[in-house]
Design a protein around this motif. Structure first.
Motif, PDB file in Angstrom:
ATOM      1  N   ASN A 214       0.948  -1.062  -0.132  1.00 48.83           N
ATOM      2  CA  ASN A 214       0.024   0.068   0.022  1.00 48.83           C
ATOM      3  C   ASN A 214       0.746   1.289  -0.138  1.00 48.83           C
ATOM      4  O   ASN A 214       0.196   2.238  -0.513  1.00 48.83           O
TER       5      ASN A 214
ATOM      6  N   GLY B 171      -2.818  -3.625  -1.189  1.00 48.83           N
ATOM      7  CA  GLY B 171      -2.667  -4.695   0.152  1.00 48.83           C
ATOM      8  C   GLY B 171      -1.336  -4.528   0.771  1.00 48.83           C
ATOM      9  O   GLY B 171      -0.518  -3.619   0.311  1.00 48.83           O
TER      10      GLY B 171
ATOM     11  N   ALA C  71       3.565  -7.711   3.916  1.00 50.42           N
ATOM     12  CA  ALA C  71       4.033  -7.904   5.151  1.00 50.42           C
ATOM     13  C   ALA C  71       3.255  -8.467   6.409  1.00 50.42           C
ATOM     14  O   ALA C  71       3.747  -9.228   6.925  1.00 50.42           O
TER      15      ALA C  71
ATOM     16  N   HIS D  18       8.905  -5.556  11.952  1.00 48.18           N
ATOM     17  CA  HIS D  18       7.874  -4.451  11.654  1.00 48.18           C
ATOM     18  C   HIS D  18       7.053  -4.027  12.909  1.00 48.18           C
ATOM     19  O   HIS D  18       7.790  -4.330  13.973  1.00 48.18           O
TER      20      HIS D  18
ATOM     21  N   ILE E  31       2.381  -1.818   8.390  1.00 51.82           N
ATOM     22  CA  ILE E  31       3.013  -2.216   9.587  1.00 51.82           C
ATOM     23  C   ILE E  31       4.494  -1.732   9.588  1.00 51.82           C
ATOM     24  O   ILE E  31       5.276  -2.510  10.219  1.00 51.82           O
TER      25      ILE E  31
HETATM   26 FE1  SF4 Z   1       4.052  -1.892   1.781  1.00 47.67          FE
HETATM   27 FE2  SF4 Z   1       5.374  -2.858   4.064  1.00 47.67          FE
HETATM   28 FE3  SF4 Z   1       3.833  -0.979   4.521  1.00 47.67          FE
HETATM   29 FE4  SF4 Z   1       2.932  -3.452   4.086  1.00 47.67          FE
HETATM   30  S1  SF4 Z   1       4.280  -2.860   5.818  1.00 47.67           S
HETATM   31  S2  SF4 Z   1       2.143  -1.423   2.989  1.00 47.67           S
HETATM   32  S3  SF4 Z   1       4.428  -4.338   2.428  1.00 47.67           S
HETATM   33  S4  SF4 Z   1       5.787  -0.882   3.474  1.00 47.67           S
END
Ligand code: SF4
Length: 328
Positions: free
Chosen positions: A129, A136, A139, A147, A157
């Protein structure tokens, strides 16, 4: 890497003109943006190189210290005004990246680092995203050891990678910016954003705005400061969890003021004033430090591979506070 135009304006005013071209981006030390361009994650049409603008001084300002946005991280870390008055900022800078990167990276650019996430940096992953709003988040069902555990959203995240920014949150820095509509000051707590429904937007900068300086406000009690970074290897690694802790003790040894911020846990440096208030009036000790740590991670929501971060964060807070308190 896609072809792009390159321009190097000689003044802030000229930079603001250049950045108005469609698809343009500011280039500081290039230690993050150039990586992103090589990966194909970023593809600006125009690079507006600002790293030689006359914004590279460190000076006393309004009782505190003003650091120009183009000061190199290594120069800021070693400057006497920063080392002596804001040791937690110096410590955080020296714990970041490698000596070579610190020699290139700029203070303003450090604030503009994109959040770290393998799926964001690798454009072969379609679901992100942050890169493609609405696609989507790979992660969330994927490998999410690095994360966020706090402040995340169902959209994203990712965590902010900066060490410096954790310390700047703790000392309540103020970011000075100039843009097409004039100059303004942004309190550090309002500079970066949580992902919410718009994870593609990392900061509250308006289009075309350029960071010109970072102000460190007066802080007459910097001595008991500690920046603790927990990471998988000793250098050149992002924090699993980091803590900036600053304590002020009165003559009876009780805590008069406290500042705490965490990194590696959220989309922006994580600060909870209620955790700091818990400390005020108490003598330093594990019990009150643990209470503050619990408050700091209240509401944590780990994912499949990063549940360890919750207790790691608590222990890191207690250790950072203990180290700060032990300084004389
Ligand atoms: Fe993109 Fe990573 Fe954020 Fe998910 S956690 S939206 S994959 S940057």
């Amino acid at each position: 890497m896609r072809p792009f135009q390159y321009t190097r304006p000689a003044s802030v005013a000229n930079a603001l003109v250049s950045i108005a071209q469609p698809g343009s981006k500011y280039l500081g030390g290039g230690t993050n943006l150039v990586d992103l361009m090589r990966m194909g994650t970023e593809s600006p049409a125009v690079l507006v190189d600002v790293h030689r603008l006359p914004l590279a001084t460190i000076e006393e300002h309004a009782g505190g210290v003003r650091i120009g946005a183009m000061v190199r991280n290594s120069d800021a870390a070693e400057h006497p005004l920063v080392r002596e008055r804001y040791p937690v900022v110096s410590q955080a800078l020296l714990s970041g990246a490698s000596a070579q990167l610190r020699n290139m990276a700029t203070m303003g650019g450090n604030l503009m680092q994109r959040t770290r996430c393998e799926y964001f940096y690798d454009p072969t992953f379609q679901e992100c995203n942050k890169r493609h709003p609405g696609s989507g988040c790979a992660a969330i069902p994927g490998y999410n050891r690095m994360h966020a555990i706090l402040g995340a959203s169902p959209q994203c995240i990712a965590v902010h990678p900066s060490d410096l920014c954790v310390a700047l949150a703790a000392v309540e820095a103020v970011v000075q910016v100039r843009g097409p509509r004039g100059s303004r000051s942004i309190p550090f707590a309002d500079f970066h954003r949580l992902p919410g429904a718009t994870p593609a937007i990392d900061t509250n900068l308006r289009p075309g705005e350029l960071i010109t300086a970072i102000d460190l406000p007066p802080m007459p009690w910097p001595r008991r400061s500690h920046y603790l970074k927990i990471r998988d290897r000793h250098s050149y690694a992002f924090a699993l969890v980091s803590v900036a802790a600053v304590l002020d003790l009165d003559s009876a040894g009780a805590i008069r003021n406290a500042r705490l911020a965490m990194g590696g846990v959220a989309h922006k440096p994580w600060r909870v004033p209620a955790a700091e208030q818990l400390l005020v009036g108490s003598k330093p000790g594990d019990e009150v430090f643990r209470a503050a740590a619990n408050e700091l991670v209240r509401g944590a929501r780990p994912h499949r591979y990063n549940g360890f971060k919750v207790e790691l964060a608590r222990r890191a807070v207690v250790r950072a506070l203990s180290s700060a308190a032990a300084l004389v």
